[in-house]
Design an enzyme around this catalytic site. Structure first.
Site, PDB file in Angstrom:
ATOM      1  N   SER A 125       0.836  -1.206   0.000  1.00 44.17           N
ATOM      2  CA  SER A 125       0.000   0.000   0.000  1.00 44.17           C
ATOM      3  C   SER A 125       0.868   1.252   0.000  1.00 44.17           C
ATOM      4  O   SER A 125       1.966   1.249   0.552  1.00 44.17           O
ATOM      5  CB  SER A 125      -0.887   0.007   1.255  1.00 44.17           C
ATOM      6  OG  SER A 125      -1.449   1.282   1.473  1.00 44.17           O
ATOM      7  N   TYR A 149      -1.406  -0.705  10.740  1.00 40.20           N
ATOM      8  CA  TYR A 149      -1.722  -1.330   9.443  1.00 40.20           C
ATOM      9  C   TYR A 149      -0.563  -1.102   8.466  1.00 40.20           C
ATOM     10  O   TYR A 149      -0.041  -2.047   7.875  1.00 40.20           O
ATOM     11  CB  TYR A 149      -3.018  -0.743   8.858  1.00 40.20           C
ATOM     12  CG  TYR A 149      -3.135  -0.964   7.378  1.00 40.20           C
ATOM     13  CD1 TYR A 149      -2.902   0.077   6.478  1.00 40.20           C
ATOM     14  CD2 TYR A 149      -3.437  -2.224   6.867  1.00 40.20           C
ATOM     15  CE1 TYR A 149      -2.966  -0.135   5.114  1.00 40.20           C
ATOM     16  CE2 TYR A 149      -3.502  -2.440   5.507  1.00 40.20           C
ATOM     17  CZ  TYR A 149      -3.262  -1.394   4.640  1.00 40.20           C
ATOM     18  OH  TYR A 149      -3.321  -1.603   3.285  1.00 40.20           O
ATOM     19  N   LYS A 153       2.451  -3.729   6.580  1.00 39.50           N
ATOM     20  CA  LYS A 153       2.848  -3.760   5.157  1.00 39.50           C
ATOM     21  C   LYS A 153       4.362  -3.562   5.038  1.00 39.50           C
ATOM     22  O   LYS A 153       5.035  -4.238   4.268  1.00 39.50           O
ATOM     23  CB  LYS A 153       2.107  -2.677   4.379  1.00 39.50           C
ATOM     24  CG  LYS A 153       0.598  -2.889   4.251  1.00 39.50           C
ATOM     25  CD  LYS A 153       0.243  -4.181   3.525  1.00 39.50           C
ATOM     26  CE  LYS A 153      -1.241  -4.317   3.300  1.00 39.50           C
ATOM     27  NZ  LYS A 153      -1.604  -5.602   2.676  1.00 39.50           N
TER      28      LYS A 153
END
Ligand code: WQD
Length: 336
Positions: A125, A149, A153
């Site tokens: 992302s 989050y 990643k």
């Protein structure tokens, strides 16, 4: 025909990617725990493509289930979508995010290694760029995590890099998505988050369908043309086609590479509202409220690397994105 295991394949981006892969004559096997999707999406994928997919229900942390999948199918490569992805939720529940997103990836890579399957496309992302060092963002820009989050990643990108360094037989494509929106032209698959959406476009769609009274615009005092946040919105079908190109790339050569999947164009919140209103001929009431914590003013991609190395670029317009998002919401309201 090559067989691709798609983890999280009934999710928003996973389902659109399965459609494009099936259209490109790949066999598809899906593993999904339906924590953020529904089993009937697999039926929709088969209806759109008139092709079959094999569906296994379960979580990618389940070594036994993954081993069974690799024993029952000749898996040639994996696209790894499965993972929790709500920024706000990750701040409230970091352990759940670290456990699920990282544990599942480690289990997947171990089972892949045990079965000599060393080709993977990873769903990363643009959030790994943190507060953009410069714009447009290119793949060499500074990486940092601004929430758990995004940290998952970033950690997984590091795991993949170390894995490649340990064994150069691996072929790894890391795809950094910007803001995926829209839906398949059939209206059969799209983005249908449970509850009140965190993201802009699904929220606007609910306002359009009178399921929410008005849009709250999180700040209009940013250093952007109209003061509202600027993002790089990309049609989910363009994004899916970028995955097909990435799969081709990992079959061509071993190595690890990172690709921004965006359009290279930045649009503001007010641009989205005005475009949605004109393309769908509907009024979207809104009010300006305080900035949302953690938001950046602007974020959009340099797309040169994906264009040169994957021979891929986004072609669908903002109008296509917003027309298809609204169409999908009306189809699911009718219960199809
Ligand atoms: C877009 C713009 C908001 C909602 C997030 C994740 C990112 C990725 C995509 C997973 C911003 C504004 C939004 C609303 C608003 N997800 N906005 N009112 O924050 O760019 O990215 O989703 O990979 O990791 O961070 O997307 O759609 O939430 O916000 O004004 O009700 O819309 O301030 O400027 P974002 P978004």
């Amino acid at each position: 025909m090559k067989t691709i295991l798609v983890t999280g394949g009934t999710g928003f981006i996973g389902s659109h990617t399965c459609v494009e892969l099936l259209n490109d004559n790949y066999n598809i096997v899906i593993i999904d725990d339906f924590s953020n999707s529904k089993p009937e999406v697999a039926e929709k994928i088969m209806k759109i493509t008139n092709k079959k997919v094999k569906l296994y229900e379960g979580n990618v942390c389940d070594t036994e289930l993954l081993t069974k999948i690799f024993k029952e199918n000749q898996i040639d490569a994996v696209i790894h979508f499965a993972g929790y992805k709500a920024v706000g939720e990750s701040v409230a529940k970091p352990l759940m995010y670290y456990r699920n997103n990282i544990d599942s990836t480690l289990t997947l890579l171990e089972v892949m290694s045990d079965n000599n399957c060393k080709k993977i496309v990873f769903s990363s992302s643009a959030t790994v760029y943190g507060n953009p060092e410069r714009l447009p963002l290119d793949e060499s820009c500074h990486l940092s995590a601004t929430n758990p989050y995004g940290a998952t990643k970033l950690y997984i990108e590091g795991i993949l890099k170390d894995l490649y360094i340990s064994d150069n037989e691996w072929s790894i494509a890391v795809l950094r998505y910007f803001n995926p929106v829209g839906a398949h032209e059939s209206g059969l698959i799209g983005e249908n988050p449970n509850g009140i959406p965190n993201n802009l476009v699904p929220y606007i769609v609910k306002v359009a369908n009178k399921e929410l009274p008005e849009l709250n615009i999180f700040g209009n005092d940013y250093n952007t043309p109209d003061g509202t946040g600027v993002r790089d919105y990309i049609h989910v079908v363009d994004l899916a086609r970028g995955h097909v190109k990435s799969v081709e790339k990992i079959f061509e050569e071993s190595g690890i590479d990172y690709y921004n999947l965006g359009t290279g164009k930045g649009y503001s919140v007010l641009d989205l509202v005005k475009t949605f209103e004109s393309v769908n001929n509907i009024k979207i009431p809104y009010k300006i409220v305080a900035r949302r914590k953690g938001d950046v003013a602007a974020c959009f991609a340099s797309t040169n690397h994906a264009k040169e190395k994957l021979n891929w670029e986004a072609t669908l317009t903002l109008e296509d994105m917003l027309r298809s998002a609204y169409l999908y919401s009306k189809v699911i309201k009718k219960g199809y």
